[in-house]
Design a protein around this motif. Structure first.
Motif, PDB file in Angstrom:
ATOM      1  N   MET A  43      -4.001 -38.215  11.514  1.00 21.61           N
ATOM      2  CA  MET A  43      -2.933 -38.992  11.816  1.00 21.61           C
ATOM      3  C   MET A  43      -2.168 -38.561  12.999  1.00 21.61           C
ATOM      4  SD  MET A  43      -1.883 -39.109   7.875  1.00 21.61           S
ATOM      5  CE  MET A  43      -0.562 -40.550   7.718  1.00 21.61           C
ATOM      6  N   LYS A  46       0.028 -35.275  13.867  1.00 15.57           N
ATOM      7  CA  LYS A  46      -0.283 -34.195  12.820  1.00 15.57           C
ATOM      8  C   LYS A  46      -1.123 -32.833  13.299  1.00 15.57           C
ATOM      9  CE  LYS A  46       1.799 -35.217   9.335  1.00 15.57           C
ATOM     10  NZ  LYS A  46       2.816 -34.416   8.850  1.00 15.57           N
ATOM     11  N   GLU A  49       1.364 -30.771  15.447  1.00 15.55           N
ATOM     12  CA  GLU A  49       2.216 -30.058  14.332  1.00 15.55           C
ATOM     13  C   GLU A  49       1.765 -28.727  14.014  1.00 15.55           C
ATOM     14  OE1 GLU A  49       5.062 -31.262  10.635  1.00 15.55           O
ATOM     15  OE2 GLU A  49       2.837 -31.406  10.228  1.00 15.55           O
ATOM     16  N   LEU A  50       0.262 -28.936  13.607  1.00 15.71           N
ATOM     17  CA  LEU A  50      -0.234 -27.823  13.011  1.00 15.71           C
ATOM     18  C   LEU A  50      -0.624 -26.727  14.390  1.00 15.71           C
ATOM     19  CD1 LEU A  50      -3.108 -29.753  10.919  1.00 15.71           C
ATOM     20  CD2 LEU A  50      -1.202 -28.125  10.070  1.00 15.71           C
TER      21      LEU A  50
ATOM     22  N   VAL B  76      -3.469 -24.857   4.925  1.00 10.58           N
ATOM     23  CA  VAL B  76      -2.642 -24.665   6.263  1.00 10.58           C
ATOM     24  C   VAL B  76      -1.808 -23.327   6.101  1.00 10.58           C
ATOM     25  CG1 VAL B  76      -0.627 -25.403   7.468  1.00 10.58           C
ATOM     26  CG2 VAL B  76      -2.394 -27.082   6.537  1.00 10.58           C
ATOM     27  N   LEU B  80      -2.010 -19.684   8.347  1.00 13.73           N
ATOM     28  CA  LEU B  80      -0.749 -19.245   8.953  1.00 13.73           C
ATOM     29  C   LEU B  80      -0.524 -17.829   8.548  1.00 13.73           C
ATOM     30  CD1 LEU B  80       1.431 -22.485   8.871  1.00 13.73           C
ATOM     31  CD2 LEU B  80       0.023 -21.460  10.871  1.00 13.73           C
TER      32      LEU B  80
END
Lengths: 418, 418
Positions: A43, A46, A49-50, B76, B80
Motif C-alpha cells: 500500500m 508503507k 515507512e518501513l 517487522v 528491526l
C-alpha cells in the motif's frame, strides 16, 4: 485455461477501497474465462515507512534484515487482496515469495530471479483456485532468507510470472492510462500510443518516462511477454492502455514514436586531457566504481594551442545527474592527484537537460537527425552534446529550453497524429 | 553456552527508541555469557491496524489470509530488533516462523505448537550468532501456510522456545514490574511477589490478573520452564521482577499469596428446574456450544412448595461475563422451547463481581475459607455464590463492594508483609 498476469502498484492498492476497485478488475477477467495471477505492491507509503525505520535503526543496515522488514508490506496487500476477492466469490489465495517459491540469488535488496517453479500454484489452479495473489518485489534466497528485487521489483515480478506461466498478457495497472508520445504536462498535444515496441519502451523508460521500470521491460523483451500499461482508476477493457510488444505486432510504425526528456542533467568537461591509450578507462572506471551514472560521453580534439603539451590532447565531456556532480568532481580530482589522469581544468554546467527522440522506424529512415537539429535550430536552441543509437537521438541543451524543445520536436515529427 | 529466552511485548517495542531500550537489555545478557533467543510482538497498535483492515475487508474472513496479514507485524519488529542489536555489535539475525520452522497445527488463528526443531537456530549459534530474534505469535502449518496462535501467542512462543532449547529461564518483559499480591490500583498495600508457583499464577491469570496469558503459564508448568515477569521500562538485574516457578523452588509460602478479582460478572439462576439425570449436561452443553464462558456453577435444592412439581426440582445458578448474558438467555430459552430442559423462571443479576483468594498453602492449612467469610461479613458484604478449588476460594458479591472486599481480604491474610 488461458492465463493472465495483472499487476497493481502502490497507488492502485493504497487503501481498502482501491484494493476493492482492483479486485473488481480481476473478477472481470475471471468472468471472461481467465485464470489470473495478481502481483501486488505494498500500500503506498508503507514501504517508505518501513525503509525509514530500517535506516533510522541502522544507517549501514544488514541488507538481509532490510529485506525481511521491507517485504512485509507486500505480504499485507496480498492477504487483503485475496480476502477482497473471496468476498466477491472469487476463489483466491495469497502467496508470499517463499511459498511459491520465487527463487532468487542472494544479492539482498537487488536480487535476481533464478526460477519460479509452477508446481505449487498450478496444483491450486487445478483444485479450483481462480486467482493467485502474489506479493511482488520479493523472493527467497538459496539460504532460505527473504530477498527483495530493488527498484521496480513488482513490475519485474509480474513479467517473470507471465514468462514462467506462459501468460497471454501481463497487464500493469498504474496511475496513468498508458504510454504517451511525450509527457502530457509539457504539451497537451501528447497522444496515447496504442502499441509500442519493447526497444522503444526501453529507451523511453531509461530516458525518464516513469511508466515502467527498465528492468521489467528488458525481461519482457527477452521472454516476449506482451505487456500492457493501463489505468487502475478508469473503466478499462481489452483495448485500453498501451500494449508494449514485439515490433512484429506493430503493422506500421512512425519514424519517431516518442519524445523523452530528463531534466536534472549536468555536463562535465575535462579540458585538455592527455590523450593516450587507456585514458577513457582511466576516467570512467573510477566514476563507475563511485556510483556515478555517466550517460552521454563525447570526446573531441581541443582547438587550443598544443605548445605546452608535448603529446596529443583532447577534451572529454560527459553527462550525469546533477546530484552526482560533487561525487564526480571528487573522483576526478583524486585520480589527477594520484597521477592516473591529467587535465588542465574541470568545467561543470549544471543547467542542462537531455531531450531525445525515439523510434524503431529510424532504422530504415534517414534524415531523422537532420530534422531534429533543424527543428531545434528554428527555435534558436543551441545543442551542446549529441549522442545517437540505432533507434534514438539525444541532445543536451540548456535546461530553460526543455519544454520548448519537447513541444517543437513533438510538432516536427507530427506525433499528435496517429 | 547457557541460553536465555527474552520476550518483549507490544508496548516494549512500540517505537525505535523502545526497541533500542529492549536491545540494551538483551546485550547485557549476552555480556553475561548467555546465548539469547528474543521473542518479539508487533509494535503496539500495528496488530490492531492489520486486524482492522482484515475485518473491514471481510467480516467472515478466511482465517488463513487473516493469519498471513496479521503475522507481518511481528516480522517487522524482528527485523528491526536484529538490526538494532547489530548496531550494538551483537551478532544477531531475525527468524520468521517458517524459517525456524515453528511447526504448528492448521487451526488458523488459534494454532497449537507441534514442534520447534532446534537445528537451524543451533547451527547459527554454532557459527557465532549470539541472538536469534524470533517473530512471536506465528508459525507454519503442515500445508506451508502461515498460522497465528491466538491471544497471548507471543508469551506462549517464548515459553515453547524455552522448553525446546532447554533455556535457563524465560524472561517476559512487559509494562509492569512483576506479579502483585493484588491490583495496586485497588490497594496501595499490594506487594510485588518475588516468587509465585505455577499453579497460583494460573489461578491468578485466569481470574483476571492480566500479566501473563493462561496458556503460556500452562505450557511453562508442563515443561517446568522458569518464567520471570519484569519491566521493560526499568533497570533490571537478576533479582528483578517475579519468578513463576515450580513450588519446590519456593521455600516457604504463605497460606494465601494473592487476591484476584473479575469485575464484569453476571449471575444467572434457572428457578425451579426439573431435577433429573442429565439435566446439568442439558443446560451446560448448549451454553458451551454457543461460546458462553460459564465459570462458577452452584446447584441447590429449592425451598419452594413442590406441590405442582411431581418430580424433584432444583435451582441452578451459574456465572458468566456480563457481555454474554444475552447469548446465555437466548440459548436457555431455545432449550426450554425445544423441551430439552424445563424451568419456571430465569433470573439475571448483572451487578456482581468475583473476588478470589489464591495460595498453594491452602492445601495444608484449614480455616482459610472461614477467615475469608468472616472478613467479608465484618464489612457487611453478602456472599451470593461460593466456589472452591484446591488452592483457591472464589465468591460472587455485589459489584459495588469489589474494592472493599479486595482491601479487606488483602488485610485479613496479611499480604502486605513478605
Amino acid at each position: 485455461m488461458p492465463l493472465l498476469v495483472m499487476k497493481f502498484g502502490g497507488t492502485s492498492v493504497a487503501d481498502l477501497d482501491r484494493i476493492k476497485n482492483a479486485a473488481m478488475k480481476v473478477k472481470r477477467e475471471v468472468e471472461r474465462g481467465y485464470d489470473v495471477i495478481v502481483i501486488v505492491s505494498a500500500m503506498s507509503g508503507k514501504t517508505n515507512e518501513l525503509v525509514g525505520w530500517v535506516e533510522a535503526t541502522s544507517p549501514l543496515f544488514d541488507a538481509r534484515e532490510y529485506d525481511a522488514v521491507v517485504a512485509s508490506g507486500e505480504n499485507v496487500t496480498a492477504g487483503l487482496m485475496a480476502l477482497t476477492l473471496q468476498e466477491m466469490d472469487v476463489p483466491a489465495r495469497s502467496w508470499q515469495g517463499w511459498q511459491v517459491p520465487i527463487n532468487t540469488t542472494s544479492q539482498h535488496s537487488s536480487a535476481r530471479f533464478v526460477d519460479i517453479p509452477r508446481k505449487n500454484i498450478d496444483t491450486k489452479f487445478a483444485e479450483g483456485m481462480k486467482v493467485a495473489v502474489v506479493a511482488g518485489f520479493q523472493g527467497v534466497s538459496p539460504e532460505g532468507r527473504i530477498t527483495t528485487l530493488g527498484r521496480g521489483g513488482s513490475d519485474t515480478t509480474a513479467v517473470a510470472f507471465a514468462a514462467a506461466f506462459g501468460a497471454e498478457r501481463c497487464d500493469i495497472y498504474t496511475d496513468v492510462d498508458g504510454v504517451y508520445t511525450t509527457d502530457p504536462r509539457i504539451t497537451s498535444k501528447a497522444r496515447k500510443l496504442d502499441k509500442i515496441a519493447f526497444e522503444e519502451m526501453l529507451e523511453l523508460a531509461s530516458l525518464g518516462a516513469k511508466v515502467l521500470q527498465t528492468r521489467s521491460v528488458e525481461l519482457a523483451m527477452r521472454y516476449k511477454v506482451r505487456l500492457r500499461v493501463l489505468s487502475s482508476f478508469e473503466d478499462t477493457d481489452e483495448n485500453s492502455g498501451t500494449l508494449v510488444c514485439d515490433e512484429d505486432e506493430i503493422m506500421e510504425s512512425k519514424v519517431v514514436n516518442g519524445v523523452a526528456y530528463s531534466r536534472e542533467e549536468a555536463k562535465i568537461t575535462l579540458v585538455t586531457v592527455e590523450d593516450k591509450p587507456g585514458i577513457s578507462a582511466a576516467i570512467f572506471a573510477p566514476l563507475a566504481e563511485a556510483g556515478v551514472n555517466v550517460d552521454m560521453i563525447v570526446q573531441n580534439i581541443s582547438e587550443k594551442d598544443y605548445d605546452d603539451h608535448p603529446g596529443s590532447v583532447t577534451d572529454m565531456t560527459f553527462s550525469c545527474p546533477v546530484n552526482q556532480v560533487a561525487r564526480a568532481r571528487k573522483v576526478m580530482e583524486e585520480a589527477r592527484a594520484a597521477g592516473t589522469i591529467a587535465y588542465d581544468d574541470l568545467v561543470v554546467d549544471t543547467e542542462v537537460c537531455k531531450v531525445s527522440v525515439v523510434g524503431i522506424g529510424m532504422r530504415s529512415h534517414a534524415g531523422v537527425a537532420a530534422r531534429m537539429f533543424k527543428s531545434l535550430a528554428d527555435e534558436n536552441i543551441n545543442i551542446k552534446v549529441i549522442s545517437t543509437s540505432e533507434i534514438k537521438i539525444s541532445v543536451l541543451i540548456d535546461r530553460k529550453y526543455m519544454e520548448l524543445a519537447v513541444q517543437a520536436l513533438h510538432d516536427a515529427f507530427e506525433l499528435e497524429q496517429a
